[in-house]
Design a protein around this motif. Structure first.
Motif, mmCIF file in Angstrom:
data_model
loop_
_atom_site.group_PDB
_atom_site.id
_atom_site.type_symbol
_atom_site.label_atom_id
_atom_site.label_comp_id
_atom_site.label_asym_id
_atom_site.label_seq_id
_atom_site.Cartn_x
_atom_site.Cartn_y
_atom_site.Cartn_z
ATOM 1 N N ASP A 206 -7.091 -1.339 4.393
ATOM 2 C CA ASP A 206 -5.991 -0.730 5.134
ATOM 3 C C ASP A 206 -5.711 1.000 4.646
ATOM 4 O OD1 ASP A 206 -5.523 -2.586 6.910
ATOM 5 O OD2 ASP A 206 -3.766 -3.315 5.704
ATOM 6 N N ASP A 221 -2.644 5.427 2.240
ATOM 7 C CA ASP A 221 -2.336 4.337 3.171
ATOM 8 C C ASP A 221 -2.111 4.611 4.101
ATOM 9 O OD1 ASP A 221 0.129 4.981 3.704
ATOM 10 O OD2 ASP A 221 1.131 4.227 1.823
ATOM 11 N N GLN A 222 -2.349 3.661 5.567
ATOM 12 C CA GLN A 222 -2.132 3.992 6.828
ATOM 13 C C GLN A 222 -1.141 4.911 7.226
ATOM 14 O OE1 GLN A 222 -1.941 0.102 8.820
ATOM 15 N NE2 GLN A 222 -0.310 -0.588 7.679
#
Length: 325
Positions: A206, A221-222
């Protein structure tokens, strides 16, 4: 104070002029300037048209020839100076002492400015450039406080220009070895930091991984905004901690201290960002034009409206106030 604004393309130059710039600075489409990116900069004909447009609107044009010539091909930099003067730019911005000598000898009437890449930050150095090359203005490094700038302006015979908005540089004002270590190309020799040909991104679970050459610069991170991978703004692990080792993503913004800069004797404010698009240029220049106009009308305090354009949506006054001391 004069508002000196960037233009990486003819469209950006038009945007800067229309938004209220006093001066626009740009470079030729080669290694002679420190923003030598694909799709940016000016041909000789484009610069000629740009100078005509700017002068029609009472705006000056400065040509940045601020990288350091490589042995055996000095003629490329010399030709840039010759052509800029022939086209009719209002000043040439130089860093290398050999080019300064060439410009002064070949074009004695040309107005010469000292680039920030020369890193002249004290009285003796600035007086040397004025005495030997008749430099009329020095762009001061982003390491000086307001008090130091005020001190200099009482003791030097030239104008001073300071950075007002845009990216920070923790190295010696563009003379960076990190990019050269990772990619073989650096700002001061090739006019490019973290060249796009060496940049790539990978999706890992992710996460998004940004890489420069063989080096991982950051992992996002996303929910994080992915930035361009430059080594000085990467996150690294040191002493068992992860974080921005060299520089956090933030932008310089001096809007809040414009009256203090004026009081310190600053002649010109330089906006960084020749690699930015015309919409960015228009918004930043318009905001600074409005702030300077308010100050000229006696309103000594002003607030920035540019936080959304700052790196990481955060800004700093950098060394000017030295809040860490």
């Amino acid at each position: 104070m004069e508002l000196v604004c960037p233009a990486g393309t003819p469209a950006s130059l038009h945007a800067a002029v229309d938004a209220g710039a006093d001066v626009v600075y740009c470079g030729f489409r080669d290694a002679t300037n420190a923003r030598n990116f694909p799709g940016l900069n000016f041909s000789r004909d484009e610069l000629r048209d740009a100078v005509r447009y700017a002068h029609k609107h009472d705006v000056h044009v400065y040509l940045a020839c601020n990288t350091y010539p490589q042995a055996g091909i000095e003629y490329i930099w010399q030709a840039a100076i010759d052509d800029a003067v022939a086209i009719g730019v209002d000043a040439v911005i130089l860093a290398d002492i050999g080019l300064l000598r060439y410009a002064r000898d070949r074009h004695p009437d040309a107005r010469l400015h000292l680039s920030v890449q020369a890193s002249a930050s004290n009285e003796e150095a600035i007086k040397f450039y004025h005495r030997e090359f008749a430099v009329r203005r020095v762009v001061l490094p982003r390491v000086l406080s307001l008090e130091e700038i005020r001190y200099l302006n009482h003791r030097i015979p030239v104008e001073t220009e300071v950075f007002a908005f845009g990216g920070m540089c923790v190295m010696a004002e563009g003379r960076c070895s990190l990019s050269s270590y990772a990619t073989g190309e650096s700002p001061n020799m090739n006019g490019v930091c973290s060249p796009a040909a060496h940049v790539h991104y990978e999706e890992r679970d992710d996460m998004t991984v940004s890489r420069l050459g063989d080096f991982t610069i950051n992992i996002y991170d996303q929910n994080e905004k992915v930035g361009y991978p430059t080594l000085c703004k990467g996150r690294f692990r040191a002493m068992n901690k992860s974080g921005y080792l060299f520089e956090e993503p933030t932008s310089l913004d001096v809007t809040a201290i414009l009256p203090e800069l004026a009081e310190a004797g600053v002649t010109a404010l330089k906006i960084e960002g020749r690699q930015r698009g015309k919409a960015y240029i228009s918004q930043v220049v318009s905001a600074f034009r409005a702030s300077l106009d308010r100050i000229s009308q006696g309103q000594l305090t002003t607030r920035s409206s540019l936080s959304t354009l700052s790196e990481g949506q955060s800004d700093t006054t950098g060394a000017y106030r030295r809040s860490w001391q």
